[in-house]
Design an enzyme around this catalytic site. Structure first.
Site, PDB file in Angstrom:
ATOM      1  CG  ASP A  41       1.206  13.701  -0.057  1.00  0.00           C
ATOM      2  OD1 ASP A  41       2.415  13.419  -0.008  1.00  0.00           O
ATOM      3  OD2 ASP A  41       0.311  12.866   0.100  1.00  0.00           O
ATOM      4  CG  HIS A  74       3.817  10.342  -0.088  1.00  0.00           C
ATOM      5  ND1 HIS A  74       2.513  10.739   0.170  1.00  0.00           N
ATOM      6  CD2 HIS A  74       3.886   9.037   0.281  1.00  0.00           C
ATOM      7  CE1 HIS A  74       1.832   9.728   0.675  1.00  0.00           C
ATOM      8  NE2 HIS A  74       2.641   8.677   0.764  1.00  0.00           N
ATOM      9  CB  SER A 226      -0.321   6.993   0.694  1.00  0.00           C
ATOM     10  OG  SER A 226       0.175   7.248   1.973  1.00  0.00           O
TER      11      SER A 226
END
Length: 278
Positions: A41, A74, A226
């Site tokens: 990520d 994220h 996600s």
């Protein structure tokens, strides 16, 4: 004490020591090692109070040998959903006894290159991780990515990927590849999120207003496929930690437990259905 008795006593002591050493060695062999979960990520804030000590190893696929920071914000919530310590009763990760492998493949704007994702996957193969979580993707197929995915799968790694936020269009790669668990998102009413992809979908999980750790050291809510994928990764790690099961057996277990949504049986909106995370 005669020499004969001394020898017997010496042998007895040696025997006891050997027995104790054998017991200790057997304990070390049988001691269950933490499940290795790789988060490919934007990086993880390893100093977040709920994630301290969770990051076992890191690899910067974008700039090798450079330290990792989660500028985009994220990767940190993905890691939190999987493994965060209890944050005062507000939230906790689904799998506490895991080692997180932080693999940076997205830049500070959340963009990624296939070549960097491939490097990250190959590093995970070398590190012999158990689970790879990929909460990003591409709409274009790439043979180098496909090859890396196939090699990881053949190594026994479970790959869980977000189906993608494609506004109901076809799922992203690598979620679209055979063998990869493609995860879509549902809202609180168990309806596929409007942004979520459809098509090649294996399972659904909650992906709307999911509370998790943020890059600034606090908690925040997040939405998207996600974060649905991260829930399946965390739950799968919990299962692996609890009992030894092969990939196919875990898949069948999730399939059996899933709540069928949409059309009867597997469909393009929900796959086998919503996984009931226990």
């Amino acid at each position: 004490m005669s020499n004969k008795m001394k020898r017997k006593e010496t042998y007895r002591v040696i025997g006891i020591i050997a027995l104790l050493f054998g017991v200790a060695l057997l304990h070390l062999i049988n001691e269950k090692q933490p499940i290795k979960v790789a988060v490919l990520d934007s990086g993880i804030n390893k100093d977040h109070p709920a994630l301290k000590g969770k990051i076992h190893k890191s690899f910067n696929a974008i700039q090798p040998n450079q330290p990792i920071e989660d500028h985009y914000g994220h990767g940190t919530p993905i890691a939190g959903i999987i493994a965060a310590e209890d944050s005062g009763g507000e939230m906790s990760g689904l799998a506490q006894h895991v080692s997180i492998y932080d693999v940076k493949v997205l830049d500070k704007k959340g963009n990624g290159k296939v070549a960097d994702l491939v490097k990250g996957i190959n590093w995970c193969i070398q590190e012999k991780v158990d689970i790879i979580n990929i909460s990003s993707g591409f709409q274009v197929d790439d043979q180098h990515l496909k090859k890396a995915i196939e090699e990881a799968l053949s190594s026994g790694i479970i790959i869980i990927a977000a189906a993608g936020n494609t506004l109901g269009q076809e799922a992203d790669y690598p979620a679209r590849y055979e063998g990869v668990w493609s995860i879509t998102s549902v809202n609180s009413e168990m309806v596929r999120s409007s942004l979520a992809a459809k098509g090649k979908v294996d399972f659904a999980a909650t992906g709307t207003e999911v509370l998790s750790t943020n890059k600034d050291g606090d908690l925040e809510t997040f939405s998207g496929t996600s974060f649905a994928a991260a829930q399946i990764s965390g739950y799968t790690a919990r299962i692996l930690n609890r009992e030894h099961k092969g990939i196919k057996n875990i898949y069948k277990m999730l399939q059996k437990e899933a709540i069928d949504l949409g059309e009867t049986g597997p469909d393009q909106d929900y796959g086998h259905g919503l996984v009931r995370i226990k």
